[in-house]
Design an enzyme around this catalytic site. Structure first.
Site, PDB file in Angstrom:
ATOM      1  N   HIS A 180      24.034 -97.102 -33.729  1.00 61.65           N
ATOM      2  CA  HIS A 180      23.624 -98.401 -34.264  1.00 61.65           C
ATOM      3  C   HIS A 180      22.999 -99.181 -33.115  1.00 61.65           C
ATOM      4  O   HIS A 180      23.689 -99.532 -32.165  1.00 61.65           O
ATOM      5  CB  HIS A 180      24.827 -99.162 -34.813  1.00 61.65           C
ATOM      6  CG  HIS A 180      25.395 -98.587 -36.075  1.00 61.65           C
ATOM      7  ND1 HIS A 180      25.139 -99.112 -37.315  1.00 61.65           N
ATOM      8  CD2 HIS A 180      26.182 -97.518 -36.281  1.00 61.65           C
ATOM      9  CE1 HIS A 180      25.761 -98.391 -38.235  1.00 61.65           C
ATOM     10  NE2 HIS A 180      26.405 -97.418 -37.628  1.00 61.65           N
ATOM     11  N   HIS A 204      31.580 -87.572 -36.442  1.00 62.30           N
ATOM     12  CA  HIS A 204      30.499 -88.566 -36.419  1.00 62.30           C
ATOM     13  C   HIS A 204      29.151 -87.925 -36.067  1.00 62.30           C
ATOM     14  O   HIS A 204      28.104 -88.359 -36.561  1.00 62.30           O
ATOM     15  CB  HIS A 204      30.857 -89.682 -35.431  1.00 62.30           C
ATOM     16  CG  HIS A 204      29.897 -90.832 -35.423  1.00 62.30           C
ATOM     17  ND1 HIS A 204      29.620 -91.580 -36.553  1.00 62.30           N
ATOM     18  CD2 HIS A 204      29.140 -91.363 -34.428  1.00 62.30           C
ATOM     19  CE1 HIS A 204      28.730 -92.524 -36.249  1.00 62.30           C
ATOM     20  NE2 HIS A 204      28.426 -92.413 -34.972  1.00 62.30           N
ATOM     21  N   SER A 215      24.305 -95.803 -40.429  1.00 61.18           N
ATOM     22  CA  SER A 215      24.433 -94.767 -39.394  1.00 61.18           C
ATOM     23  C   SER A 215      23.391 -93.669 -39.556  1.00 61.18           C
ATOM     24  O   SER A 215      23.289 -93.067 -40.625  1.00 61.18           O
ATOM     25  CB  SER A 215      25.804 -94.099 -39.469  1.00 61.18           C
ATOM     26  OG  SER A 215      26.810 -95.034 -39.256  1.00 61.18           O
ATOM     27  N   TYR A 227      36.003-102.108 -39.205  1.00 58.91           N
ATOM     28  CA  TYR A 227      36.839-101.271 -38.317  1.00 58.91           C
ATOM     29  C   TYR A 227      36.580-101.538 -36.830  1.00 58.91           C
ATOM     30  O   TYR A 227      37.373-101.139 -35.981  1.00 58.91           O
ATOM     31  CB  TYR A 227      36.668 -99.771 -38.623  1.00 58.91           C
ATOM     32  CG  TYR A 227      35.291 -99.200 -38.391  1.00 58.91           C
ATOM     33  CD1 TYR A 227      34.778 -99.009 -37.110  1.00 58.91           C
ATOM     34  CD2 TYR A 227      34.490 -98.837 -39.465  1.00 58.91           C
ATOM     35  CE1 TYR A 227      33.514 -98.488 -36.906  1.00 58.91           C
ATOM     36  CE2 TYR A 227      33.228 -98.308 -39.276  1.00 58.91           C
ATOM     37  CZ  TYR A 227      32.742 -98.140 -37.997  1.00 58.91           C
ATOM     38  OH  TYR A 227      31.492 -97.640 -37.809  1.00 58.91           O
ATOM     39  N   GLU A 228      35.488-102.231 -36.517  1.00 59.28           N
ATOM     40  CA  GLU A 228      35.240-102.573 -35.112  1.00 59.28           C
ATOM     41  C   GLU A 228      36.127-103.742 -34.674  1.00 59.28           C
ATOM     42  O   GLU A 228      36.125-104.097 -33.493  1.00 59.28           O
ATOM     43  CB  GLU A 228      33.772-102.957 -34.916  1.00 59.28           C
ATOM     44  CG  GLU A 228      32.813-101.800 -35.111  1.00 59.28           C
ATOM     45  CD  GLU A 228      31.360-102.241 -35.036  1.00 59.28           C
ATOM     46  OE1 GLU A 228      30.813-102.335 -33.920  1.00 59.28           O
ATOM     47  OE2 GLU A 228      30.768-102.516 -36.097  1.00 59.28           O
ATOM     48  N   ALA A 261      25.776 -94.341 -44.536  1.00 57.86           N
ATOM     49  CA  ALA A 261      26.171 -92.933 -44.521  1.00 57.86           C
ATOM     50  C   ALA A 261      27.490 -92.859 -45.279  1.00 57.86           C
ATOM     51  O   ALA A 261      28.344 -93.729 -45.119  1.00 57.86           O
ATOM     52  CB  ALA A 261      26.377 -92.482 -43.083  1.00 57.86           C
ATOM     53  N   MET A 293      32.593 -96.845 -45.156  1.00 59.14           N
ATOM     54  CA  MET A 293      33.335 -97.909 -44.465  1.00 59.14           C
ATOM     55  C   MET A 293      32.513 -99.193 -44.329  1.00 59.14           C
ATOM     56  O   MET A 293      32.727 -99.968 -43.404  1.00 59.14           O
ATOM     57  CB  MET A 293      33.747 -97.423 -43.070  1.00 59.14           C
ATOM     58  CG  MET A 293      34.482 -96.089 -43.055  1.00 59.14           C
ATOM     59  SD  MET A 293      34.716 -95.479 -41.379  1.00 59.14           S
ATOM     60  CE  MET A 293      35.285 -93.798 -41.708  1.00 59.14           C
ATOM     61  N   SER A 294      31.552 -99.387 -45.227  1.00 57.26           N
ATOM     62  CA  SER A 294      30.670-100.562 -45.073  1.00 57.26           C
ATOM     63  C   SER A 294      30.169-101.027 -46.432  1.00 57.26           C
ATOM     64  O   SER A 294      30.759-100.739 -47.458  1.00 57.26           O
ATOM     65  CB  SER A 294      29.485-100.182 -44.178  1.00 57.26           C
ATOM     66  OG  SER A 294      28.636 -99.253 -44.830  1.00 57.26           O
ATOM     67  N   HIS A 304      30.909-103.640 -38.548  1.00 54.02           N
ATOM     68  CA  HIS A 304      31.900-103.038 -39.440  1.00 54.02           C
ATOM     69  C   HIS A 304      33.259-103.709 -39.257  1.00 54.02           C
ATOM     70  O   HIS A 304      33.609-104.129 -38.155  1.00 54.02           O
ATOM     71  CB  HIS A 304      32.070-101.541 -39.127  1.00 54.02           C
ATOM     72  CG  HIS A 304      30.822-100.735 -39.257  1.00 54.02           C
ATOM     73  ND1 HIS A 304      29.911-100.618 -38.239  1.00 54.02           N
ATOM     74  CD2 HIS A 304      30.337-100.008 -40.297  1.00 54.02           C
ATOM     75  CE1 HIS A 304      28.910 -99.850 -38.643  1.00 54.02           C
ATOM     76  NE2 HIS A 304      29.134 -99.474 -39.880  1.00 54.02           N
TER      77      HIS A 304
END
Ligand code: HPA
Length: 280
Positions: A68, A254, A37, A92-93, A120, A218-219, A90
């Site tokens: 992205h 964000h 990100s 979460y997507e 990030a 988160m990645s 991700h």
């Protein structure tokens, strides 16, 4: 090979994607990057580049997150051919970790031996400032799922891969040396991965600190695990885009994450430009 390879076993789908990429970029790529990100602009500066939108690569998902771009850029950094993901997938997507890590498997079949993962992250270590860069020394997988769950195709690697050195110590040393040569300060620490997409609570951040985490995101962890299964050496760099929840009494959003990425972009670019040719 049919155009639509979705019904094929994973190995054949990965091969299909690799062939599609090879047909558009003939150089042998040994280094791959995943740009997190706010850090995607690095790929805009590649020399002799070819950009392939993800929807033109069979088996690739679509990036749905703002910030992205969703394309694979192939080109050169100081003469070294690289493949750079401008935007990642991700958990979460709503993608499975097999979908999230599909591009890493494609890189493996393309002959990539070095993977630079960037992200990030929120700073948990109170010594970290917003905008700092952190070399990942190890990780905590707190996503509640492992990308290697399910049937294993031995052509990708072993069922039970060793994770005692996910982030290459050699690469960490190279990164520190190159940062020093640029007069940059580089932190080193442990990255904890949660599924997201909500940011953490202050209590969760205290828990993560107790567990030994220096940063949270988160990645990255699923991609690193899959790369190690395939024998690819990994370097991880986190941009501390914000202090994690409760470290200071301020909400996280964000936009702030993206802004910090943009602010440190020049420094980040300079480091990557020096680093990439050394990751052989
Ligand atoms: N938490 C989780 N993921 C993040 C953060 C954070 O504070 N900042 C950027 N990605």
């Amino acid at each position: 090979m049919p155009e639509d390879s979705t019904s094929l076993p994973i190995y054949e789908r990965v091969e299909h994607a690799a062939r599609t990429i090879r047909a558009r970029f003939s150089e042998e790529v040994r280094v791959a990057l995943v740009l997190g990100s706010g850090l995607g602009a690095f790929a805009d500066d590649l020399e002799d580049s070819v950009a392939i939108p993800y929807d033109e690569i069979p088996g690739f998902a679509r990036s749905t997150v703002e910030g992205h771009a969703g394309r694979l850029v192939l080109g050169k950094v100081e003469g070294t051919p690289v493949a750079a993901m401008q935007g990642r997938f991700h958990f979460y997507e709503g993608y499975s970790l097999a979908e999230v890590t599909f591009p890493i498997r494609v890189f493996g079949l393309l002959g990539v031996s070095s993977l630079l993962l960037t992200n990030a992250a929120g700073g948990i270590n109170v010594a970290f400032d917003q905008g700092a860069l952190m070399i990942i020394s190890d990780h905590l997988n707190l996503m509640g799922v492992n990308p290697l769950l399910g049937p294993n195709d031995a052509r990708f690697g072993t069922r039970f891969p060793d994770m005692s050195e996910v982030y290459s110590r050699d690469y960490q040393e190279i990164a520190v040396e190159e940062a020093h040569a640029l007069g940059m300060e580089l932190r080193r620490g442990i990255y904890a991965a949660l599924s997201g997409p909500s940011y953490e609570t202050p209590a969760e951040v205290r828990m993560l600190r107790t567990l030994g985490a220096d940063a949270v995101g988160m990645s990255t962890v699923p991609e690193a695990v899959v790369a190690r299964q395939m024998g690819i050496k990994v370097l991880g760099i986190s941009c501390i885009t914000n202090l994690a929840a409760g470290v200071i009494d301020q909400p996280i959003n964000h936009e702030e994450v993206m802004e910090t990425g943009a602010r440190i972009h020049e420094t980040f670019k300079n480091l990557l430009r020096r680093l990439i040719p050394k990751l052989q």
